[in-house]
Design a protein around this motif. Structure first.
Motif, PDB file in Angstrom:
ATOM      1  N   ASP A   1       0.746  -1.040   0.063  1.00 26.57           N
ATOM      2  CA  ASP A   1      -0.026  -0.089   0.121  1.00 26.57           C
ATOM      3  C   ASP A   1       0.738   1.163  -0.158  1.00 26.57           C
ATOM      4  OD1 ASP A   1       0.872  -0.594   2.505  1.00 26.57           O
ATOM      5  OD2 ASP A   1      -0.881   0.714   3.404  1.00 26.57           O
ATOM      6  N   ARG A   2       2.355   1.038   0.222  1.00 26.81           N
ATOM      7  CA  ARG A   2       3.049   2.383   0.303  1.00 26.81           C
ATOM      8  C   ARG A   2       4.022   2.673  -0.883  1.00 26.81           C
ATOM      9  NH1 ARG A   2       2.981   4.719   4.735  1.00 26.81           N
ATOM     10  NH2 ARG A   2       1.493   3.701   6.665  1.00 26.81           N
ATOM     11  N   GLU A   3       3.974   1.728  -1.868  1.00 23.88           N
ATOM     12  CA  GLU A   3       4.968   1.877  -3.007  1.00 23.88           C
ATOM     13  C   GLU A   3       4.354   1.772  -4.383  1.00 23.88           C
ATOM     14  OE1 GLU A   3       8.366  -0.643  -2.651  1.00 23.88           O
ATOM     15  OE2 GLU A   3       8.671  -0.223  -0.706  1.00 23.88           O
ATOM     16  N   ILE A   4       4.965   2.367  -5.545  1.00 24.25           N
ATOM     17  CA  ILE A   4       4.491   2.183  -6.913  1.00 24.25           C
ATOM     18  C   ILE A   4       5.475   1.551  -7.380  1.00 24.25           C
ATOM     19  CG2 ILE A   4       3.835   3.656  -9.000  1.00 24.25           C
ATOM     20  CD1 ILE A   4       3.410   5.915  -7.311  1.00 24.25           C
ATOM     21  N   ARG A   5       5.021   0.315  -8.153  1.00 27.31           N
ATOM     22  CA  ARG A   5       5.966  -0.576  -8.820  1.00 27.31           C
ATOM     23  C   ARG A   5       5.367  -1.017 -10.132  1.00 27.31           C
ATOM     24  NH1 ARG A   5       8.547  -4.576  -4.227  1.00 27.31           N
ATOM     25  NH2 ARG A   5       9.194  -3.221  -2.792  1.00 27.31           N
ATOM     26  N   PHE A   6       6.489  -1.094 -11.239  1.00 30.01           N
ATOM     27  CA  PHE A   6       6.287  -1.186 -12.488  1.00 30.01           C
ATOM     28  C   PHE A   6       6.823  -2.628 -13.001  1.00 30.01           C
ATOM     29  CE2 PHE A   6       6.788   3.088 -11.564  1.00 30.01           C
ATOM     30  CZ  PHE A   6       5.799   3.586 -12.339  1.00 30.01           C
ATOM     31  N   ASP A   7       6.255  -3.244 -13.772  1.00 30.99           N
ATOM     32  CA  ASP A   7       6.536  -4.654 -14.453  1.00 30.99           C
ATOM     33  C   ASP A   7       7.306  -5.349 -13.291  1.00 30.99           C
ATOM     34  OD1 ASP A   7       5.518  -3.200 -16.784  1.00 30.99           O
ATOM     35  OD2 ASP A   7       7.345  -2.629 -17.285  1.00 30.99           O
ATOM     36  N   VAL A   8       6.762  -5.570 -12.431  1.00 31.56           N
ATOM     37  CA  VAL A   8       7.033  -6.555 -11.351  1.00 31.56           C
ATOM     38  C   VAL A   8       6.945  -8.382 -11.661  1.00 31.56           C
ATOM     39  CG1 VAL A   8       6.879  -4.978  -9.505  1.00 31.56           C
ATOM     40  CG2 VAL A   8       5.020  -6.502  -9.885  1.00 31.56           C
ATOM     41  N   ASP A   9       7.607  -9.152 -11.089  1.00 30.68           N
ATOM     42  CA  ASP A   9       7.228 -10.530 -11.182  1.00 30.68           C
ATOM     43  C   ASP A   9       5.770 -10.624 -10.613  1.00 30.68           C
ATOM     44  OD1 ASP A   9       7.132 -13.285 -10.413  1.00 30.68           O
ATOM     45  OD2 ASP A   9       9.314 -13.212 -10.921  1.00 30.68           O
ATOM     46  N   THR A  10       5.148 -11.372 -11.628  1.00 32.33           N
ATOM     47  CA  THR A  10       3.832 -11.713 -11.359  1.00 32.33           C
ATOM     48  C   THR A  10       3.331 -12.235 -10.086  1.00 32.33           C
ATOM     49  OG1 THR A  10       3.835 -13.694 -12.556  1.00 32.33           O
ATOM     50  CG2 THR A  10       3.053 -12.052 -13.786  1.00 32.33           C
ATOM     51  N   ARG A  11       4.455 -12.843  -9.434  1.00 33.40           N
ATOM     52  CA  ARG A  11       4.191 -13.273  -7.976  1.00 33.40           C
ATOM     53  C   ARG A  11       4.040 -12.239  -7.082  1.00 33.40           C
ATOM     54  NH1 ARG A  11       9.505 -17.145  -7.769  1.00 33.40           N
ATOM     55  NH2 ARG A  11      10.253 -15.363  -8.589  1.00 33.40           N
ATOM     56  N   MET A  12       4.682 -11.058  -7.475  1.00 35.81           N
ATOM     57  CA  MET A  12       4.453  -9.950  -6.638  1.00 35.81           C
ATOM     58  C   MET A  12       2.946  -9.316  -6.576  1.00 35.81           C
ATOM     59  SD  MET A  12       8.405  -8.185  -6.648  1.00 35.81           S
ATOM     60  CE  MET A  12       8.144  -7.261  -5.353  1.00 35.81           C
ATOM     61  N   LEU A  13       2.289  -9.716  -7.526  1.00 32.59           N
ATOM     62  CA  LEU A  13       0.781  -9.286  -7.880  1.00 32.59           C
ATOM     63  C   LEU A  13      -0.208 -10.210  -7.001  1.00 32.59           C
ATOM     64  CD1 LEU A  13       0.633  -7.966 -11.404  1.00 32.59           C
ATOM     65  CD2 LEU A  13       1.125  -6.763  -9.688  1.00 32.59           C
ATOM     66  N   ARG A  14       0.492 -11.474  -6.432  1.00 34.09           N
ATOM     67  CA  ARG A  14      -0.678 -12.074  -5.597  1.00 34.09           C
ATOM     68  C   ARG A  14      -0.929 -11.450  -4.234  1.00 34.09           C
ATOM     69  NH1 ARG A  14       3.004 -17.518  -6.060  1.00 34.09           N
ATOM     70  NH2 ARG A  14       2.790 -17.980  -8.642  1.00 34.09           N
ATOM     71  N   LEU A  15      -1.977 -11.741  -4.022  1.00 32.42           N
ATOM     72  CA  LEU A  15      -2.645 -11.061  -2.571  1.00 32.42           C
ATOM     73  C   LEU A  15      -1.741 -11.572  -1.305  1.00 32.42           C
ATOM     74  CD1 LEU A  15      -6.530 -11.012  -3.416  1.00 32.42           C
ATOM     75  CD2 LEU A  15      -4.594  -9.380  -4.266  1.00 32.42           C
ATOM     76  N   ILE A  16      -1.538 -10.547  -0.360  1.00 30.96           N
ATOM     77  CA  ILE A  16      -0.729 -11.057   0.676  1.00 30.96           C
ATOM     78  C   ILE A  16      -1.925 -11.385   1.736  1.00 30.96           C
ATOM     79  CG2 ILE A  16       1.356  -9.617   0.329  1.00 30.96           C
ATOM     80  CD1 ILE A  16       0.120  -7.492   2.145  1.00 30.96           C
TER      81      ILE A  16
END
Length: 332
Positions: free
Chosen positions: A4-19
């Motif tokens: 909720d605190r960062e802007i990230r571009f084109d990350v590994d799709t695993r980082m788009l998984r919900l925590i």
């Protein structure tokens, strides 16, 4: 936690998984990232922590925008390679020493255009009003005049310890400590406005250690919340140790199933088989969105039109809105 605190571009799709504790509130297909990937269809997800977009054809092209970085949301005209000149959602986000502007365009119906803006706007407002769940707060309106904790929705008081000294000053301040399932709160007996609220997600360590006042309860907070070191004196020693054990136990339980403040109503949810997630769908048009400013200066202001029902000239409404919806009152 960075979601909720960062802007990230084109990350590994695993980082788009919900925590743990994060869930999808809406999932909208056929959304274009008009500014960065104009002409590419994608999927837009709104969670209780961030906005996620990824290209349908190539998921490694993606965005993750933390809600804490969002500075503004507007609806303005944009030029889409697929849809042409159309109403789009502009999201302004801030990062250290820079600002970003994102433009998302729904390629679906007028209802989908409205849903993209109104849902994002509503969730962002909900995030802003639930900061006490996630952030350390000092000298806030967290206790009423009678010394009762203002319980948050979903919060349960577990323990109340009287006679707790805050050791931040030379002489100390006598007060009350309250432990709930979400946070630790201390306030001064003589002045309830002198207080601190520490969510467990901002608690780095809780231990008993020796001090110039004798054995003390020491709470260390995370770098995210300022790395405070807070000391408290509780007598007798057994009570001090029991309080420390209780806080550590509650903190561990909260970390296993964190609650970030935004809840979903199960009656408004349904299973999304494709994503395997529960999504809250927009059930009505947000009238606030219809009045939301298009910006301080608009190059193409919407001109007045005559409304037969009112017998007056009114500003032309954006696609997806009707005059009747602006008169509806919704009580959550």
């Amino acid at each position: 936690m960075w979601q909720d605190r960062e802007i990230r571009f084109d990350v590994d799709t695993r980082m788009l998984r919900l925590i743990p504790g994060e869930f999808t509130l809406d999932r909208i297909e056929n959304v274009e990232d008009t500014k960065g990937n104009n002409g590419d269809r994608g999927i837009f997800r709104i969670t209780n922590l961030r906005l996620i977009w990824h290209a349908q054809a190539m998921p490694r092209i993606n965005l993750s925008i933390g809600l804490n970085t969002v500075a503004g949301i507007q609806s303005k005209k944009a030029s889409s390679k697929i849809k042409g000149e159309t109403e789009s959602m502009y999201v302004t986000a801030k990062a250290p020493q820079t600002r970003f502007e994102f433009v998302f365009t729904s390629l679906g119906t007028a209802q989908a255009v409205t849903r993209l803006f109104s849902t994002t706007q509503s969730i962002n407002r909900a995030y802003e009003t639930t900061r006490l769940y996630r952030e350390l707060k000092m000298r806030g309106p967290i206790v009423d005049e009678d010394g009762r904790l203002r319980i948050l929705p979903g919060e349960q008081q577990v323990d109340k310890i009287d006679g707790v000294w805050n050791l931040s000053s030379e002489q100390g301040n006598l007060g009350v400590m309250i432990c709930t399932n979400l946070r630790v709160v201390w306030f001064a007996t003589m002045s309830v406005g002198y207080n601190v609220s520490i969510p467990y997600m901002q608690l780095a360590n809780c231990r008993v250690r020796d001090s110039k006042f004798g054995l003390a309860l020491v709470i260390d907070t995370t770098p995210q919340s300022g790395e405070y070191i807070l000391g408290f004196r509780i007598d007798p020693e057994e009570k001090l140790k029991n309080t420390c054990r209780s806080i550590n136990s509650l903190s561990k339980a909260a970390s296993l199933k964190p609650f970030f403040g935004i809840s979903k109503r199960e009656s408004d949810t349904h299973s999304d088989e494709e994503s395997g997630e529960i999504a809250v769908r927009a059930t009505r048009v947000d009238a606030f969105a219809a009045y939301f400013s298009d910006g301080l200066v608009s190059s193409e202001p919407r001109g007045p039109v005559f409304n037969e029902d009112l017998g007056l000239a009114v500003e032309q409404l954006r696609p997806g809105f009707s005059l009747a919806q602006l008169w509806e009152v919704h009580v959550e």
